[in-house]
Design a protein around this motif. Structure first.
Motif, PDB file in Angstrom:
ATOM      1  N   GLN A 140       0.834  -1.210   0.000  1.00 54.79           N
ATOM      2  CA  GLN A 140       0.000   0.000   0.000  1.00 54.79           C
ATOM      3  C   GLN A 140       0.867   1.258   0.000  1.00 54.79           C
ATOM      4  O   GLN A 140       0.552   2.250  -0.684  1.00 54.79           O
ATOM      5  CB  GLN A 140      -0.921  -0.018   1.215  1.00 54.79           C
ATOM      6  N   LEU A 141       1.962   1.223   0.780  1.00 54.12           N
ATOM      7  CA  LEU A 141       2.833   2.396   0.845  1.00 54.12           C
ATOM      8  C   LEU A 141       3.491   2.678  -0.505  1.00 54.12           C
ATOM      9  O   LEU A 141       3.692   3.841  -0.885  1.00 54.12           O
ATOM     10  CB  LEU A 141       3.909   2.197   1.915  1.00 54.12           C
ATOM     11  N   ASN A 142       3.848   1.611  -1.216  1.00 56.86           N
ATOM     12  CA  ASN A 142       4.535   1.775  -2.495  1.00 56.86           C
ATOM     13  C   ASN A 142       3.575   2.006  -3.656  1.00 56.86           C
ATOM     14  O   ASN A 142       4.031   2.261  -4.786  1.00 56.86           O
ATOM     15  CB  ASN A 142       5.399   0.542  -2.778  1.00 56.86           C
ATOM     16  N   ASN A 143       2.303   1.921  -3.373  1.00 62.97           N
ATOM     17  CA  ASN A 143       1.313   2.165  -4.422  1.00 62.97           C
ATOM     18  C   ASN A 143       1.354   3.645  -4.817  1.00 62.97           C
ATOM     19  O   ASN A 143       1.268   4.527  -3.962  1.00 62.97           O
ATOM     20  CB  ASN A 143      -0.083   1.794  -3.913  1.00 62.97           C
ATOM     21  N   PRO A 144       1.498   3.949  -6.104  1.00 65.71           N
ATOM     22  CA  PRO A 144       1.574   5.363  -6.532  1.00 65.71           C
ATOM     23  C   PRO A 144       0.300   6.142  -6.233  1.00 65.71           C
ATOM     24  O   PRO A 144       0.331   7.381  -6.215  1.00 65.71           O
ATOM     25  CB  PRO A 144       1.843   5.254  -8.039  1.00 65.71           C
ATOM     26  N   GLU A 145      -0.800   5.450  -5.984  1.00 64.37           N
ATOM     27  CA  GLU A 145      -2.055   6.141  -5.679  1.00 64.37           C
ATOM     28  C   GLU A 145      -2.152   6.524  -4.200  1.00 64.37           C
ATOM     29  O   GLU A 145      -3.081   7.226  -3.806  1.00 64.37           O
ATOM     30  CB  GLU A 145      -3.245   5.242  -6.038  1.00 64.37           C
TER      31      GLU A 145
ATOM     32  N   ASN B 199      -5.205   5.854   0.417  1.00 59.76           N
ATOM     33  CA  ASN B 199      -5.338   5.494  -0.994  1.00 59.76           C
ATOM     34  C   ASN B 199      -6.826   5.488  -1.341  1.00 59.76           C
ATOM     35  O   ASN B 199      -7.553   4.548  -1.000  1.00 59.76           O
ATOM     36  CB  ASN B 199      -4.721   4.111  -1.243  1.00 59.76           C
ATOM     37  N   PRO B 200      -7.302   6.525  -2.015  1.00 62.48           N
ATOM     38  CA  PRO B 200      -8.730   6.593  -2.351  1.00 62.48           C
ATOM     39  C   PRO B 200      -9.159   5.557  -3.385  1.00 62.48           C
ATOM     40  O   PRO B 200     -10.333   5.189  -3.447  1.00 62.48           O
ATOM     41  CB  PRO B 200      -8.890   8.021  -2.887  1.00 62.48           C
ATOM     42  N   LYS B 201      -8.219   5.070  -4.195  1.00 59.71           N
ATOM     43  CA  LYS B 201      -8.562   4.059  -5.191  1.00 59.71           C
ATOM     44  C   LYS B 201      -8.816   2.698  -4.522  1.00 59.71           C
ATOM     45  O   LYS B 201      -9.800   2.017  -4.807  1.00 59.71           O
ATOM     46  CB  LYS B 201      -7.442   3.932  -6.228  1.00 59.71           C
ATOM     47  N   GLU B 202      -7.889   2.325  -3.630  1.00 60.30           N
ATOM     48  CA  GLU B 202      -8.020   1.058  -2.909  1.00 60.30           C
ATOM     49  C   GLU B 202      -8.894   1.191  -1.671  1.00 60.30           C
ATOM     50  O   GLU B 202      -9.228   0.184  -1.029  1.00 60.30           O
ATOM     51  CB  GLU B 202      -6.641   0.533  -2.506  1.00 60.30           C
ATOM     52  N   LYS B 203      -9.225   2.453  -1.308  1.00 63.43           N
ATOM     53  CA  LYS B 203     -10.034   2.742  -0.114  1.00 63.43           C
ATOM     54  C   LYS B 203      -9.381   2.154   1.151  1.00 63.43           C
ATOM     55  O   LYS B 203      -9.996   1.428   1.922  1.00 63.43           O
ATOM     56  CB  LYS B 203     -11.464   2.220  -0.261  1.00 63.43           C
ATOM     57  N   THR B 204      -8.106   2.495   1.308  1.00 60.95           N
ATOM     58  CA  THR B 204      -7.368   2.056   2.498  1.00 60.95           C
ATOM     59  C   THR B 204      -6.773   3.274   3.198  1.00 60.95           C
ATOM     60  O   THR B 204      -6.425   4.277   2.553  1.00 60.95           O
ATOM     61  CB  THR B 204      -6.234   1.083   2.121  1.00 60.95           C
ATOM     62  N   SER B 205      -6.643   3.160   4.519  1.00 58.10           N
ATOM     63  CA  SER B 205      -6.047   4.226   5.328  1.00 58.10           C
ATOM     64  C   SER B 205      -5.136   3.598   6.373  1.00 58.10           C
ATOM     65  O   SER B 205      -5.515   2.623   7.028  1.00 58.10           O
ATOM     66  CB  SER B 205      -7.121   5.064   6.025  1.00 58.10           C
ATOM     67  N   MET B 206      -3.953   4.179   6.527  1.00 57.65           N
ATOM     68  CA  MET B 206      -3.016   3.736   7.559  1.00 57.65           C
ATOM     69  C   MET B 206      -2.415   4.963   8.223  1.00 57.65           C
ATOM     70  O   MET B 206      -2.361   6.040   7.622  1.00 57.65           O
ATOM     71  CB  MET B 206      -1.914   2.868   6.964  1.00 57.65           C
TER      72      MET B 206
END
Length: 266
Positions: free
Chosen positions: A153-158, A180-187
């Protein structure tokens, strides 16, 4: 001649063999020397003698009646035994020998039983350790999978990175949010949190157009990358200081000590 100390002597089998008539002349003299010189040895000797006699008499069988005549005839042919002599009792010696053999067998059985129980216990310990090791491996694999997912997730450009720094009320506060709004994840990575007085805690909020959504409690114990709920249409993030024990709702009771605007696109 006494060649060893009394404790070593008692641990040997000389006393038992002496009682059953299985010792030679030299061994007889040695045993009798220990009995005469050591009260402890004499006491053990008396106890063993009494026990063996009881076992021998208990195991003795009554002689058949038809043997009586033969015994009387034999006695007529034998010389009279002096009263000062102790007649030998072969059947008694055989009874004692049999009893000693039974005791040795029982002792051996008990020894092997204890050894078997110890082996079973050791096997169970090994099984438990293997189970714990397998459990640890599974837990470590789960942690590695979670870390791999987080790094992905951290390395995802989104994925967008947002740094929240504390104001004058919490100067050393620093956290980093990854959304990441595309994957809908938050950390969120809790880098540092100033220590609060007892009864207070940090809480993180998502700021919406018309309300706030509580995303959980931040703790100095959670200084690691952790998942927080993804909130659609969030305009910003904020951290407040709240009273412990109060169930979080959609309204903060304090002004933020750190906040940042979000620029998210669905």
């Amino acid at each position: 001649m006494m060649t060893v100390d009394k404790d070593t002597f008692l641990k040997s089998d000389l006393l038992e063999r002496y009682l059953t008539g299985l010792t030679n002349t030299q061994e007889n003299l040695e045993v009798e020397g220990y009995i005469d010189n050591f009260p402890e040895v004499k006491e053990v000797y008396n106890v063993l003698q009494n026990k063996l006699e009881l076992v021998a008499f208990a195991n003795a069988e009554e002689a058949p009646v038809h043997l009586l005549g033969s015994i009387l005839e034999t006695l007529d042919e034998k010389p009279v035994v002096s009263l000062n002599e102790k007649p030998r009792k072969p059947w008694f010696n055989f009874g004692i020998a049999a009893s000693v053999a039974a005791l040795v067998f029982a002792g051996s059985s008990l020894f092997f039983y204890i050894q078997n129980q110890d082996l079973l216990n050791e096997n169970q310990v090994i099984v438990d350790e293997l189970y714990d090791l397998r459990s640890d491996i599974n837990q470590n694999n789960s942690k590695l999978d979670a870390l791999a997912q987080q790094f992905s997730q951290l390395n995802n450009p989104e994925t967008e990175k947002y740094i929240l720094k504390g104001n004058r009320r919490a100067k050393n506060l620093k956290t980093v949010a990854y959304i990441n709004p595309k994957e809908k994840t938050s950390m969120i990575d809790v880098v540092s949190l100033p220590i609060l007085p007892d009864g207070q805690e940090y809480q993180i909020w998502a700021e919406l157009q018309d309300k706030q959504v509580n995303l959980g409690i931040l703790s100095v114990k959670d200084r690691r990358l952790q998942q927080i709920p993804y909130t659609k249409d969030a305009l910003g993030l904020s951290i407040t200081i709240e009273q412990k024990g109060i169930k979080p709702n959609n309204n903060s009771t304090d002004t933020p000590v750190a906040e940042i605007e979000l620029k998210l696109e669905d």
